[in-house]
Design an enzyme around this catalytic site. Structure first.
Site, mmCIF file in Angstrom:
data_model
loop_
_atom_site.group_PDB
_atom_site.id
_atom_site.type_symbol
_atom_site.label_atom_id
_atom_site.label_comp_id
_atom_site.label_asym_id
_atom_site.label_seq_id
_atom_site.Cartn_x
_atom_site.Cartn_y
_atom_site.Cartn_z
ATOM 1 N N GLY A 319 41.243 37.276 38.089
ATOM 2 C CA GLY A 319 42.253 36.138 37.627
ATOM 3 C C GLY A 319 41.362 34.880 38.424
ATOM 4 C CB SER A 320 43.229 31.674 39.270
ATOM 5 O OG SER A 320 43.662 31.291 38.190
ATOM 6 C CB THR A 321 40.760 35.217 43.516
ATOM 7 O OG1 THR A 321 40.598 36.347 42.614
ATOM 8 C CG2 THR A 321 42.109 35.120 44.071
ATOM 9 C CG PHE A 322 35.869 35.563 38.945
ATOM 10 C CD1 PHE A 322 35.059 36.658 39.759
ATOM 11 C CD2 PHE A 322 35.103 34.837 38.041
ATOM 12 C CE1 PHE A 322 33.725 37.077 39.426
ATOM 13 C CE2 PHE A 322 33.673 35.498 37.885
ATOM 14 C CZ PHE A 322 33.312 36.216 38.445
ATOM 15 C CB SER A 376 44.968 27.865 39.381
ATOM 16 O OG SER A 376 44.188 28.949 39.173
#
Length: 594
Positions: A319-322, A376
């Protein structure tokens, strides 16, 4: 020629033939014994004339980085039987009675079934182990009983003094002290050592001969290991993930802390866990009951799943950590700056595919790249990925170590799952840009993000810091290894600044530790089950701190939280609690206070 003379000659011929036949039979028999059965009989003779007892080697001790013992070899005793000596010289009823008496006496001492013990005493073997891992008191009782053909030998058993602490890192061993999982398995050849032997010449009745020879071959103990794991940090991490597990009613919570400058793994854990002292018994009562009803195959699958280190052996959609990977790539390529402006309309259309922002039906409107990262915002990162293009996007994936296993010194590491570059649709590239349509391992993500905390240099993660001798002295150190320069130092600083802005002001604010410069990013991704997007999620948070002089990167992933699913609400508080404790433990003083 007279008749008597003829008869005499015939008798002589018959006698000679008989003698010749007997000599031939003897020659054949001698040949059979000496040539065909020579090796077998020689072995039996040696077994009858010698008493060969194995002497167990101590498995190498495993320490944390500060030399706290995490796995040791505890002394214990094994009980052996020499069946041929139990009733030596006795026959028939006397022999049977002696075996019965010995089996009964031994069964009482060992608290075993008499018939089971009797099977050992009548086995067709020279030496057989009846039981192992017995305490000194039991061993002394066996010696005092003075039972013929029964021997007591020193042995060692693997012991984990802190029980389930660090279980998924340490792993466990089999009943024969062979590495079964984790570090115990990865470094089994170093840890196991070589068993010794005690060999004595004996008489036919098994007694040691006063004039016989005696040889003792000392065991060679295994090599010890000093891990990069910090016991205190490990305790703080395990406490936080256990709390997050219960608070969110999750299926699993896992976390990892890495030194970004060396690649050393300072802490790593997953909950639920297990006790390696009894690795096949689940800690939860309900799981133990379920296990009892399983087939052998299902039991094996259950155990493998229980021992599995999800951080290294499983992939998940980050998800958004990427987005931090896409961010670093576009900044390095000069496609954007932290102050470049973008507009979010709530959705974005890519070749007929409508991609929504998590904020839809609302939108983020006009924002800088720094703000878009904190918000994000999916549409902005779709635009960035498309501007970067397939070729460069995949080049950066490789440079960040996403396309290949990290090479961490741990068994069972898997690699990422991603669509091949050839034939990749723009809509697929768009989704990969914000962390969907790609599955990676947690160790890959934490290693990649750590590069920003190391001036753009990617390090190879490792768990073993040094190899040690019996005294605990260092034999060989493991040197940190730089894999490659992923982005420039300037780009790394820009990413850290954006991550700090996110923690101070936007989506990762729940991870903020007052008085410290912490950078971070949260993420929430829906899980794909049986090829379909489900309502279950992976919710995560990754942070680097302090950003002005990074000492650690921490990632916590909550698997399938119930209720609120956002990473900012599930994983970020656990990261914040862990960081608060380790900043204090590392004696890093706050630089400002609100």
């Amino acid at each position: 020629m007279t008749k008597p003379l003829v008869k005499s000659k015939k008798r002589i011929l018959v006698v000679f033939s008989i003698i010749f036949f007997l000599i031939a039979v003897m020659c054949i028999r001698v040949g059979w014994v000496q040539i065909v059965k020579g090796e077998e009989y020689s072995k039996k003779a040696i077994e009858q004339q010698t008493k060969d007892t194995p002497v167990a080697a101590k498995r190498g001790t495993i320490y944390d980085r500060n030399m706290t013992k995490l796995a040791v070899s505890a002394p214990c005793y094994s009980i052996w039987a020499r069946p041929a000596e139990v009733a030596l010289g006795l026959k028939g009823t006397e022999k049977d009675v002696k075996i019965e008496e010995t089996a009964s006496a031994l069964a009482d001492i060992l608290e075993m079934d008499k018939d089971e013990v009797k099977e050992f005493l009548t086995a067709d073997k020279t030496l057989i182990k009846i039981t192992k891992y017995r305490d000194r008191e039991t061993a002394d009782k066996v010696r005092e009983a003075g039972l013929d053909g029964i021997e007591v030998a020193e042995d060692v058993k693997r012991h984990y003094p802190l029980k389930e602490f660090c279980a998924h890192v340490l792993g466990s061993v089999t009943d024969n002290n062979t590495g079964l999982s984790g570090i115990e398995m990865e470094y089994n050849n170093y840890l196991s050592g070589t068993a010794g032997r005690s060999i004595k010449d004996t008489a036919a009745d098994g007694r040691t001969l006063t004039y016989g020879s005696e040889h003792y071959y000392a065991p060679e103990n295994g090599t010890g290991l000093q891990l990069t794991i910090d016991e205190v940090m490990q305790h703080y991490l395990e406490k936080s993930i256990k709390k997050a597990y219960k608070k969110n009613s999750a299926d699993n919570v896992m976390g990892i802390i890495m030194d970004p400058k060396t690649g050393e793994i300072l802490a790593m854990g997953s909950y639920p866990d297990f006790d390696p002292n009894n690795a096949k018994e689940p800690l939860k009562k309900k799981d133990r009951k379920k296990l009892e009803k399983m087939s052998e195959k299902k039991k094996t699958d259950f155990w493998n799943e229980m021992w599995r280190n999800n951080l290294i052996s499983d992939t998940y959609e980050p998800g958004s950590t990427f987005k931090l990977m896409t961010l670093g790539a576009v900044l390095e390529e000069g496609i954007a700056t932290p102050h470049s402006h973008y507009t979010c309309g709530g959705t974005i259309n890519v070749e007929g595919s409508r991609i929504k922002c998590w904020y839809y039906p609302d939108s983020h409107g006009r924002q800088t790249l720094k703000e878009a990262t904190g918000n994000s915002c999916n549409p902005v990162f779709v635009q960035l990925a498309l501007k970067l293009g397939k070729s460069k996007f995949y080049t950066y994936l490789k440079n960040f170590g996403i396309t290949d296993p990290t090479g961490v010194d741990f068994p069972g590491e898997t690699s990422s799952i991603m669509l091949p570059q050839d034939g990749l649709l723009n809509s697929d590239l768009a989704r990969m840009g914000f962390g969907q349509s790609i599955n990676i391992t947690p160790i890959q993500l934490v290693t990649a993000v750590s590069a920003y905390g190391n001036k753009g240099k990617l390090m190879r993660p490792h768990i073993v810091k040094a190899f040690l001798d019996d005294s605990g002295d260092v034999v060989e150190k493991v040197k940190p290894k730089v894999v490659r320069q992923v982005v420039s130092e300037d780009t790394a600083e820009e990413v850290l600044d954006i991550m700090r802005y996110n923690v101070d002001n936007l989506g990762a604010k729940p991870a903020k530790v007052e008085g410290y410069a912490i950078g971070g990013k949260t993420g929430t991704a829906q899980k794909t089950i049986n090829g379909k997007i489900s309502k279950q999620t992976y919710s995560s948070c990754i942070c680097i701190g302090p950003v002005d002089d990074p000492k650690f990167t921490i990632l916590i992933v909550v698997d399938n939280p119930r209720g609120v699913q956002f990473g900012s609400a599930t994983a970020a508080p656990a990261v914040q609690e862990t960081m608060t404790n380790i900043l204090r433990y590392m004696n890093i003083q706050p630089k400002s206070s609100d």
